[in-house]
Design a protein around this motif. Structure first.
Motif: not given
Length: 190
Positions: A35-39, A125-130, A140-145
């Motif tokens: 979800g960060v380095l991959t889709n 990170g992109d989701d709760w475990p992050d 703190k950075v989050c990708p668009a999706q």
């Protein structure tokens, strides 16, 4: 500006005014993988094991550019993958923690080994475990999706999705905020 660079312009900083100042102080980039380095897609083969991961080549160059100016990258992920390990080896990423349940502990170990504080690092990170590793990060950075709850806590949300140049967008932000982007671009054009 050549079109190859237009795809990775960062979000208008008026949306994220704190991002520029925070990026100027970063000494370490920490990334989740899926979800960060991959889709974020996990592809399983007939043998029931993960068979493929796709990585964005421009993300890789962004990581190498940060390394060139002395900013290392670390990987902290809940899953274990030989493909991730191979990609990290290819990029020269030395701090790789896979199969991690508590990402905050893994981050603390990396920070201690590099003699850095949590405020010295950018965490994407992109989701709760992050949340665990993002809690005290300087940027703190989050990708668009990424998940909406992660976006709400982020200092910066990329315009690109994970696996599609989101990491490069963050690398470019850090390079620009630290006044190194134009220098590296000029070297590439020479």
């Amino acid at each position: 500006m050549p079109s190859a660079f237009n795809a990775h312009n960062t979000n208008p900083l008026s949306q994220y005014p704190q991002a520029w100042d925070r990026a100027s102080a970063i000494k370490l980039l920490v990334l989740d993988v899926d979800g960060v380095l991959t889709n974020g897609h996990v592809l399983f083969g007939d043998n029931g094991k993960e068979s493929l991961k796709a990585f964005d080549i421009q993300d890789g160059l962004g990581i190498k550019l940060l390394e060139k100016i002395g900013i290392p990258t670390a990987i902290i992920t809940g899953r274990s993958s030989e493909m991730v390990l191979a990609r990290c080896e290819e990029l020269g990423i030395k701090h790789v923690h896979m199969g991690v349940e508590n990402k905050a502990i893994a981050l603390e170990n990396i920070l201690q080994s590099l003699e850095l504080k949590s405020t010295d690092c950018a965490v994407m990170g992109d989701d709760w475990p992050d949340f665990q590793m993002m809690k005290s990060a300087g940027l703190k950075v989050c990708p668009a999706q990424g998940h909406e709850a992660v976006k709400e806590t982020a200092h910066f949300v990329t315009t690109r999705s994970g696996g599609s140049g989101a990491v490069r967008e963050v690398c470019d932000l850090i390079l620009k905020a630290q006044n190194r982007y134009e220098e590296l671009l000029a070297q590439a054009r020479a």
